[in-house]
Design a protein around this motif. Structure first.
Motif, PDB file in Angstrom:
ATOM      1  N   TYR A 102       0.841  -1.194   0.000  1.00  0.00           N
ATOM      2  CA  TYR A 102       0.000   0.000   0.000  1.00  0.00           C
ATOM      3  C   TYR A 102       0.878   1.246   0.000  1.00  0.00           C
ATOM      4  N   ARG A 103       0.269   2.345  -0.392  1.00  0.00           N
ATOM      5  CA  ARG A 103       0.904   3.653  -0.292  1.00  0.00           C
ATOM      6  C   ARG A 103      -0.073   4.601   0.394  1.00  0.00           C
ATOM      7  N   MET A 104       0.425   5.326   1.398  1.00  0.00           N
ATOM      8  CA  MET A 104      -0.381   6.376   2.002  1.00  0.00           C
ATOM      9  C   MET A 104       0.305   7.709   1.781  1.00  0.00           C
ATOM     10  N   ILE A 105      -0.431   8.658   1.223  1.00  0.00           N
ATOM     11  CA  ILE A 105       0.079  10.003   1.008  1.00  0.00           C
ATOM     12  C   ILE A 105      -1.071  10.969   1.252  1.00  0.00           C
ATOM     13  N   GLY A 106      -0.784  12.030   1.981  1.00  0.00           N
ATOM     14  CA  GLY A 106      -1.829  12.976   2.326  1.00  0.00           C
ATOM     15  C   GLY A 106      -2.910  12.368   3.194  1.00  0.00           C
ATOM     16  N   GLY A 107      -2.553  11.344   3.978  1.00  0.00           N
ATOM     17  CA  GLY A 107      -3.525  10.701   4.855  1.00  0.00           C
ATOM     18  C   GLY A 107      -4.475   9.745   4.178  1.00  0.00           C
ATOM     19  N   VAL A 108      -4.269   9.490   2.872  1.00  0.00           N
ATOM     20  CA  VAL A 108      -5.159   8.599   2.112  1.00  0.00           C
ATOM     21  C   VAL A 108      -4.387   7.339   1.718  1.00  0.00           C
ATOM     22  N   LEU A 109      -4.967   6.174   2.017  1.00  0.00           N
ATOM     23  CA  LEU A 109      -4.342   4.889   1.726  1.00  0.00           C
ATOM     24  C   LEU A 109      -4.860   4.327   0.414  1.00  0.00           C
ATOM     25  N   GLU A 110      -3.934   3.786  -0.391  1.00  0.00           N
ATOM     26  CA  GLU A 110      -4.332   3.107  -1.625  1.00  0.00           C
ATOM     27  C   GLU A 110      -3.525   1.832  -1.789  1.00  0.00           C
TER      28      GLU A 110
ATOM     29  N   GLU B 257      -7.605  -9.568   8.693  1.00  0.00           N
ATOM     30  CA  GLU B 257      -8.200  -9.123   9.958  1.00  0.00           C
ATOM     31  C   GLU B 257      -8.681  -7.669   9.931  1.00  0.00           C
ATOM     32  N   LEU B 258      -8.025  -6.813   9.148  1.00  0.00           N
ATOM     33  CA  LEU B 258      -8.340  -5.391   9.162  1.00  0.00           C
ATOM     34  C   LEU B 258      -8.771  -4.921   7.781  1.00  0.00           C
ATOM     35  N   THR B 259      -9.792  -4.096   7.730  1.00  0.00           N
ATOM     36  CA  THR B 259     -10.183  -3.464   6.472  1.00  0.00           C
ATOM     37  C   THR B 259      -9.160  -2.396   6.098  1.00  0.00           C
ATOM     38  N   ASP B 260      -9.192  -1.979   4.843  1.00  0.00           N
ATOM     39  CA  ASP B 260      -8.304  -0.896   4.416  1.00  0.00           C
ATOM     40  C   ASP B 260      -8.573   0.376   5.211  1.00  0.00           C
ATOM     41  N   ARG B 261      -9.830   0.604   5.536  1.00  0.00           N
ATOM     42  CA  ARG B 261     -10.181   1.793   6.313  1.00  0.00           C
ATOM     43  C   ARG B 261      -9.542   1.750   7.695  1.00  0.00           C
ATOM     44  N   ARG B 262      -9.565   0.580   8.335  1.00  0.00           N
ATOM     45  CA  ARG B 262      -8.957   0.453   9.659  1.00  0.00           C
ATOM     46  C   ARG B 262      -7.437   0.619   9.562  1.00  0.00           C
ATOM     47  N   ILE B 263      -6.829   0.065   8.540  1.00  0.00           N
ATOM     48  CA  ILE B 263      -5.387   0.237   8.341  1.00  0.00           C
ATOM     49  C   ILE B 263      -5.054   1.719   8.198  1.00  0.00           C
ATOM     50  N   GLU B 264      -5.841   2.430   7.421  1.00  0.00           N
ATOM     51  CA  GLU B 264      -5.623   3.870   7.226  1.00  0.00           C
ATOM     52  C   GLU B 264      -5.707   4.621   8.548  1.00  0.00           C
TER      53      GLU B 264
ATOM     54  N   LEU C 243      -2.598   4.041  10.617  1.00  0.00           N
ATOM     55  CA  LEU C 243      -1.454   4.743  10.050  1.00  0.00           C
ATOM     56  C   LEU C 243      -1.515   6.242  10.339  1.00  0.00           C
ATOM     57  N   ARG C 244      -2.705   6.799  10.305  1.00  0.00           N
ATOM     58  CA  ARG C 244      -2.855   8.221  10.618  1.00  0.00           C
ATOM     59  C   ARG C 244      -2.521   8.510  12.073  1.00  0.00           C
ATOM     60  N   THR C 245      -2.822   7.553  12.946  1.00  0.00           N
ATOM     61  CA  THR C 245      -2.603   7.742  14.375  1.00  0.00           C
ATOM     62  C   THR C 245      -1.129   7.626  14.743  1.00  0.00           C
ATOM     63  N   ALA C 246      -0.405   6.770  14.039  1.00  0.00           N
ATOM     64  CA  ALA C 246       0.988   6.487  14.381  1.00  0.00           C
ATOM     65  C   ALA C 246       1.921   7.612  13.946  1.00  0.00           C
ATOM     66  N   GLY C 247       2.962   7.819  14.745  1.00  0.00           N
ATOM     67  CA  GLY C 247       3.977   8.799  14.394  1.00  0.00           C
ATOM     68  C   GLY C 247       5.060   8.181  13.537  1.00  0.00           C
ATOM     69  N   SER C 248       5.992   7.472  14.159  1.00  0.00           N
ATOM     70  CA  SER C 248       7.121   6.884  13.442  1.00  0.00           C
ATOM     71  C   SER C 248       6.693   5.653  12.654  1.00  0.00           C
ATOM     72  N   ALA C 249       7.577   5.219  11.747  1.00  0.00           N
ATOM     73  CA  ALA C 249       7.312   4.005  10.974  1.00  0.00           C
ATOM     74  C   ALA C 249       7.236   2.785  11.885  1.00  0.00           C
ATOM     75  N   GLN C 250       8.098   2.730  12.907  1.00  0.00           N
ATOM     76  CA  GLN C 250       8.052   1.580  13.809  1.00  0.00           C
ATOM     77  C   GLN C 250       6.759   1.558  14.618  1.00  0.00           C
ATOM     78  N   GLU C 251       6.314   2.716  15.073  1.00  0.00           N
ATOM     79  CA  GLU C 251       5.038   2.763  15.783  1.00  0.00           C
ATOM     80  C   GLU C 251       3.902   2.301  14.875  1.00  0.00           C
ATOM     81  N   ALA C 252       3.945   2.698  13.615  1.00  0.00           N
ATOM     82  CA  ALA C 252       2.897   2.287  12.673  1.00  0.00           C
ATOM     83  C   ALA C 252       2.893   0.781  12.488  1.00  0.00           C
TER      84      ALA C 252
END
Length: 254
Positions: free
Chosen positions: A130-138, A206-213, A216-225
């Motif tokens: 996936y790619r997330m940019i501008g808070g949008v996951l694709e 287990e997770l929908t794309d919406r839940r993954i997004e 990802l928005r909530t997490a700060g660092s890549a490791q936290e995500a």
């Protein structure tokens, strides 16, 4: 849960810095057949199959076959050739059962094309990138699975795919019984703020794309995500091995 990554080996692309997070868990399975590589511009996840011992060997062998790409700036043809070599190596593994060892593989390789930093996306099977940019996951990869083909043909509604009995039947793998493999490999430019997410299907089952997004928005660092996503998958049931690699890219603005 957190898995080791080697961020000290930075990509060879001038001016590009990455923040990398890797997390994995066996879930409710007896062993973990996933493998990952996150070093020097190569960020991939493989999900092995063929029985726990064979699956572990297949996925580990596949990611190790891509290690020569670490610290280089390969073109699409080089990445595709490396995947075909990985396929041959996995296919040559001995098998004590009719089900030959195989593995999915997906991810990105950071490279440069005509002076522009780019991602080479690669995929075989139903693990996802996936790619997330501008808070949008694709989702940037297409699943190689029977259910994906049924949805694309209109025979199964998209909202029924997650419950379909054929949802785990993959149509392309590294290894297995096929003499050759057709990997999906393509190139697109890196954008400032890109967050790439590479995962096995233990996450997306287990997770929908919406839940993954949302995670990802909530997490700060890549490791936290990466940690948050694996924890969320386990909390949702964790029925399979789950592995996540998150890559945040910082590039000079042109």
């Amino acid at each position: 849960m957190t898995a080791p990554s080697d961020e000290s080996v930075q990509p060879a692309v001038a001016g590009v810095r990455v923040d990398v997070g890797v997390a994995t868990d066996r879930g409710r399975r007896d062993s973990n057949e996933d493998a990952s590589l996150a070093s020097g511009g190569v960020y991939v996840v493989a999900d092995g199959m063929g029985g726990h011992e064979a699956g572990e060997v297949a996925s580990s062998l596949a990611v190790e076959a891509l290690r020569p790409l670490v610290g280089t700036t390969p073109d699409v043809a080089t990445v595709a050739g490396t995947l075909r070599d990985a396929h041959a190596r996995v296919r040559d593994l001995p098998s004590s059962s009719p089900r030959r060892p195989g593995t999915t593989i997906t991810g990105v390789v950071l490279t440069e094309h005509e002076g522009v930093p780019c991602w080479v996306v690669l995929n075989v099977g139903d693990s996802r990138t996936y790619r997330m940019i501008g808070g949008v996951l694709e989702q940037v990869t297409a699943d190689h699975s029977e259910i994906a083909e049924l949805v694309a043909s209109g025979l199964v509604p998209a909202d029924a795919a997650a419950r379909h009995p054929r949802r785990h039947v993959v149509t392309r793998v590294l290894g297995g019984g096929a003499s050759d493999v057709r990997p999906d490999v393509w190139l697109f430019p890196v954008s400032p703020g890109d967050r790439m997410v590479v995962c096995s299907d233990g996450l997306t089952d287990e997770l929908t794309d919406r839940r993954i997004e949302v995670e990802l928005r909530t997490a700060g660092s890549a490791q936290e995500a990466a940690d948050r996503l694996v924890a969320a998958a386990l909390a949702a049931g964790g029925r399979d091995n789950v592995t996540v690699v998150v890559v945040d890219a910082t590039v000079p603005r042109r």
